[in-house]
Design a protein around this motif. Structure first.
Motif, PDB file in Angstrom:
ATOM      1  N   PHE A  39       0.853  -1.187   0.000  1.00 34.14           N
ATOM      2  CA  PHE A  39       0.000   0.000   0.000  1.00 34.14           C
ATOM      3  C   PHE A  39       0.886   1.233   0.000  1.00 34.14           C
ATOM      4  O   PHE A  39       1.947   1.239   0.621  1.00 34.14           O
ATOM      5  CB  PHE A  39      -0.891   0.029   1.252  1.00 34.14           C
ATOM      6  CG  PHE A  39      -1.854  -1.101   1.316  1.00 34.14           C
ATOM      7  CD1 PHE A  39      -3.150  -0.963   0.827  1.00 34.14           C
ATOM      8  CD2 PHE A  39      -1.470  -2.336   1.842  1.00 34.14           C
ATOM      9  CE1 PHE A  39      -4.032  -2.028   0.863  1.00 34.14           C
ATOM     10  CE2 PHE A  39      -2.352  -3.403   1.874  1.00 34.14           C
ATOM     11  CZ  PHE A  39      -3.635  -3.255   1.385  1.00 34.14           C
ATOM     12  N   ALA A  40       0.446   2.257  -0.681  1.00 37.49           N
ATOM     13  CA  ALA A  40       1.159   3.536  -0.639  1.00 37.49           C
ATOM     14  C   ALA A  40       0.304   4.522   0.152  1.00 37.49           C
ATOM     15  O   ALA A  40      -0.916   4.526   0.020  1.00 37.49           O
ATOM     16  CB  ALA A  40       1.386   4.052  -2.054  1.00 37.49           C
ATOM     17  N   LYS A  94      -4.048   0.923  -2.430  1.00 39.05           N
ATOM     18  CA  LYS A  94      -3.576  -0.423  -2.718  1.00 39.05           C
ATOM     19  C   LYS A  94      -2.625  -0.466  -3.905  1.00 39.05           C
ATOM     20  O   LYS A  94      -2.890   0.142  -4.945  1.00 39.05           O
ATOM     21  CB  LYS A  94      -4.764  -1.332  -3.019  1.00 39.05           C
ATOM     22  CG  LYS A  94      -4.374  -2.789  -3.187  1.00 39.05           C
ATOM     23  CD  LYS A  94      -5.597  -3.684  -3.259  1.00 39.05           C
ATOM     24  CE  LYS A  94      -5.199  -5.128  -3.500  1.00 39.05           C
ATOM     25  NZ  LYS A  94      -4.564  -5.741  -2.324  1.00 39.05           N
ATOM     26  N   ILE A  95      -1.536  -1.189  -3.751  1.00 45.88           N
ATOM     27  CA  ILE A  95      -0.657  -1.513  -4.868  1.00 45.88           C
ATOM     28  C   ILE A  95      -1.065  -2.901  -5.362  1.00 45.88           C
ATOM     29  O   ILE A  95      -0.874  -3.897  -4.664  1.00 45.88           O
ATOM     30  CB  ILE A  95       0.819  -1.515  -4.415  1.00 45.88           C
ATOM     31  CG1 ILE A  95       1.206  -0.121  -3.913  1.00 45.88           C
ATOM     32  CG2 ILE A  95       1.725  -1.970  -5.554  1.00 45.88           C
ATOM     33  CD1 ILE A  95       2.551  -0.057  -3.241  1.00 45.88           C
TER      34      ILE A  95
END
Lengths: 337, 337, 337
Positions: free
Chosen positions: C183-184, C192-193
Motif C-alpha cells: 500500500f502507498a 492499494k498496490i
C-alpha cells in the motif's frame, strides 16, 4: 425475554428485587440499559455499579446494599454470568439431517440427529455421533470419529483417523491431522517421514479458528478433556496436552512437547520440542520456553517495551553483557586487592 | 497496452518524452524492458536510473534531467505507481450472478450485480450489496451484511452478524466472527462464555489470508475505515482498531485491546489485553506490548540477533542482571566511602 | 504385512536374523510389540535397545551385537526408517478422475490420471498434471500449473498464476498467491498496490497447514526445489527461498526477504523485509532477524525463560542497561585515576 424470578430459580441465584422484572439481554455495567442484565465480578468496577442503569446486577452478597437496582446474589458472579450467556446466544443452530449437497461416503455412519452441511465431505468409515454438527464445506477424513454434541464450524478440515470426544467445538479454518513436520536428511535433500499416527481429542475441548493440530509420527497427538485452545495455535506432532489446560492465541508447540494439566500458556508463547511442563505451570505472553519445567508457577522471558531510541541503546548493551560482566569482575578484583 | 500520453492524462502526470510510446507492463528500474514502465521513489536507487532500459520512468521533476529515457513527473512517484498498478492487474473478476452450485437462503438479499461463487453458502437474512463478490466455497453467516464492492476471496468464513462496509477485501482463509476466547473457571473446569457480540468492519478495509477476527463477548469487535491488515493476524474479541491503522503479518492482539488511528504494528507484534494505544503509535517487529501507550512515537522490545554462541553467554548474563546491579551498587558505595 | 527379508532387499539393508519374520507396523523402541519394526538412530536411546520387544531393529552395524532381537543394518538408520514409513502409511489416496461435484472450467487441462475432489473449483487456463490430486473444496485459480504427482489436501486455495512443480504437497488451509501487503500512503489513506506477480514453487516442496505465501508485487515470489515449510508460516511478497531450506512452524518472513540454500529457520523466527541470509544459516527459535547474514552458522536472539518474579527484576534492569554502562564507565575511570 425472561424474568429475574426465572433466572434466579434456574441458575440458583438469590434475588433481591422484583421477580417479574423482564430482561432481554446481557451487557456491561456501563452500557446496560433498563432491560439488560449485567454483573460485577471485580471490585475495580464498583464505581460503575453506582451509576448502572441495568435491570439487575449479578453480584456477591456483600455488594448488594450498594446496588442501585435489583440484584442477583452468588459467590461467583462471573461464573453465573458465563452460564447465563447461553440463554442469550442467538447463534443459529443448523437443522438435523444431511444436506443434499453434502457428500457422505456410504460406509460412514451418521446419526439421524446429526447435521451435515452443504458441501461437507465425509469420507469412508467416519462415524458422526448424535447432535453432532459438521458445518458447510467441512472435510471429515476416513475413519474419523466425532462424539455426541461436537460441532465443526464451516470449513474445518479433519484428515483421516482424527477422533473428537463429546461436546467439542472446532472453529472455522482449523486443520486437525495434517502431517507432522518430519523429514530425514538424505543424499539428495529432505526425505519425508510419513506420519502414521492420528489425533485423539477428549471431551469438551474447544479449538479456535485457524488452529492446526498435526497427526503423530508413530503414536498419536493427544489433547485431554476440557482443554481450551484459542485461534492460530500450532500444535505439532505427538504433543500431549493435559486436562483443563488453556492455550491462548498464536502459541506454538514444537514436536513431542508435553504440557501438564491446569496449565495456562498466554498469547504468542513458543515451546521447543521434546520438553515437558508439569501441572499448574503458567507462562506469560510471548515467552520462549526452551527447557522442561518441573515446578508449578509462573514463567517468563523477553524484555520490556520502551521508546525505540532508548531501546536501541539498551539492546546494544545486551550484546555486550558478557564483556561488561568481565570488566566488572576485573574491577571488583582491583577493589579487593 | 497503453501509451505514455494516455497515462500522463489519466493520472495527472507531466510527460517528458513521446506521448505515443507504448507500455505494456510495470517493472523495477533494474528489470524493466523497453515496453515497461517503472518508477524511482527512493534516492538510493538513483544509480539504477542511469542504466534503466525502461520505456519510461515515473519520478520527481528534480531527477528528470538525469533520466536516460522518457519520464513522467510527479511529486509522489510511489503513489502514482500504486495507482497505475490497477491498470496492469490481470486478476480475473468473477461474473455477476449466483452460481447454480451456491447455496443461498431464500431470505438473504443478494444484489443482482453481486457474484456468488460455486459452493458458497449464504445464510438466512444476509444482505449482499451491489458489485460485491463472494468467492467459491465462502460461508456468509446469518444476518451478515456486505457493502457495495466488497470482495471475499474463495474460502473466507463469516459467522453470523458480521458487517463489512464498502470496498473491503478479505483474503482466503480469513475467519471473521468466530467465538472470542472467553471461559470462566467452574468447579469442573472451564465454562464457556457464549460470545453475544458481532463484528463491525468499516469501508475500504483489507484483511489478509488466514487472519482471524473474533466476535465480541457482549459488544462488538470494531475495525474502522481504511484499516489494512496483513496475513495471519489474530484480533481477539472486543478489540477496536482506529482509522487507517496498518497491521503487518502475524500480529496478535488480545481481548479488548484498543488501537488508535494511523498506527502501524510491524510483523509479529503482540499486544496484551485491555490496553490502549493512542493515535500515531508505531511498534517495531516482534515487540511485546504489555502496557498502554499514551504518547505517539515508536516503541520496541527484544534483543539483537547474534551468533548463537555469543548470544548464549549474553543471555545467561541477562538472568543475572539484578544481581550484577546489586554488586555494582555495592562497589559504587565502596568508592564513595 | 511384510517380512524382514523383503525389507532388507527393498531398502538395501543387511539382515541379521530370520528373513521370514513378519512385521506389520512401525513403532518406537519402547512401544514396539513383537510384530513391529523399530529403529535406533541416537546413541542416547541405547538403554531402551536392551529391553525392546520389537520384531527387529534398524541400527548401525556397531550396535548389532547388543540388540536382543533381529536387526537390519545401515549407516543411516533414521533415513532407512523415513523411507520405510511410506510402506506403512494407511492414508487413503483419492481415486483418479474429476468428481461430478467439482467445477472445472472447460479451458482447464486436467490429466486423465489426476484426481479432482468434490466441491473443488478449477479456473480457466489451469493445468493439472498426471497423478496430481486436488482435494475436496480446493480452489485452483486461473492459469495455475500443478506438476505431476503434486497433491493439494482439502481446502487449499491457490489464487491465479501460481505454479507448483512435481511431487509437491500442500496441506489444508494453505493459501498461495494472495495479495502481498503493498500500500502507498495517499492523501485519503492507504492506496492499494495491485500485486502483479505470481508464485513459483519448485519440485518436492512441502507446504504446511495454514501457511500463506503471497504473490509478488512486480516479479514473483519464488520457492526453490526441495524446500520444506511447516504450518502457519507466513511468506510475504517477493521472498525467495533457496533449495532444501527448512522453515519450521509460525515463522514470518517480511517482503523481499531472500533466504539461501540449506538454511533452517526454527519455530517462530521473524525476518524483516529486504534482507538476505546466505546459504547454510541456522536461526534458533523465535529469533528476530533484523539484518542480513553473510556468514553460515547459527544465530539467535531473545532472553532465557525464568520464574516470572525473577524475570521481572532482570527485565527492569535491561531497560537501565545503557545507564548502568555509563555508571560503570565512570567508576572504571575513577579507578584508573
Amino acid at each position: 425475554m425472561t424474568t429475574l424470578g426465572e433466572l434466579a430459580q434456574r441458575f440458583g441465584l438469590t434475588l433481591s428485587g422484583d421477580p417479574a422484572r423482564q430482561v432481554s439481554g446481557l451487557s456491561t455495567l456501563v452500557e446496560a440499559g433498563p432491560q439488560d442484565l449485567t454483573f460485577l465480578s471485580n471490585r475495580k468496577y464498583l464505581a460503575a455499579l453506582d451509576d448502572t442503569r441495568a435491570a439487575a446486577v449479578i453480584l456477591q452478597p456483600e455488594f448488594a446494599a450498594r446496588c442501585p437496582v435489583d440484584s442477583l446474589h452468588t459467590d461467583d458472579p462471573y461464573l453465573a454470568f458465563a452460564r447465563l450467556t447461553a440463554l442469550f446466544d442467538r447463534a443459529p443452530l443448523p437443522a438435523a439431517g444431511i444436506d443434499p449437497r453434502a457428500v457422505v461416503d456410504p460406509s460412514a455412519e451418521v446419526d439421524a440427529s446429526a447435521s451435515i452441511g452443504a458441501g461437507a465431505v465425509v469420507e469412508a468409515g467416519a462415524r458422526i455421533g448424535p447432535r453432532t454438527v459438521v458445518g458447510a464445506n467441512c472435510h471429515v477424513g476416513a475413519d474419523c470419529r466425532l462424539g455426541p454434541g461436537t460441532r465443526l464450524y464451516p470449513g474445518v478440515v479433519l484428515y483421516h483417523d482424527v477422533h473428537l470426544g463429546e461436546d467439542c467445538t472446532v472453529h472455522s479454518g482449523a486443520v486437525l491431522g495434517a502431517d507432522g513436520f518430519g523429514f530425514a536428511p538424505g543424499p539428495q535433500g529432505w526425505e519425508k517421514i510419513h506420519q502414521l499416527g492420528g489425533v485423539r481429542i477428549g471431551d469438551r475441548v474447544e479449538i479456535g479458528a485457524g488452529t492446526t493440530i498435526d497427526r503423530g509420527a508413530l503414536g498419536h497427538t493427544v489433547i485431554a478433556d476440557g482443554v481450551i485452545i484459542d485461534n492460530q495455535v500450532m500444535i505439532a506432532h505427538n504433543c500431549r496436552i493435559g486436562k483443563n489446560t488453556a492455550i491462548a492465541g498464536c502459541v506454538g508447540l514444537a514436536g513431542s512437547t508435553i504440557i501438564g494439566e491446569n496449565c495456562t500458556l498466554a498469547g504468542g508463547v513458543g515451546v521447543v520440542g521434546h520438553v515437558e511442563l508439569c501441572d499448574g505451570v503458567h507462562v506469560t505472553g510471548m515467552t520462549m520456553v526452551t527447557r522442561s519445567i518441573t515446578q508449578p508457577g509462573s514463567y517468563s522471558s523477553g524484555t520490556p517495551m520502551e521508546p525505540t531510541r532508548q531501546w536501541r541503546r539498551n539492546a546494544v548493551r545486551f550484546s555486550q553483557l558478557e564483556r561488561l560482566n568481565q570488566r566488572f569482575a576485573d574491577l571488583e578484583k582491583t577493589r579487593h586487592n
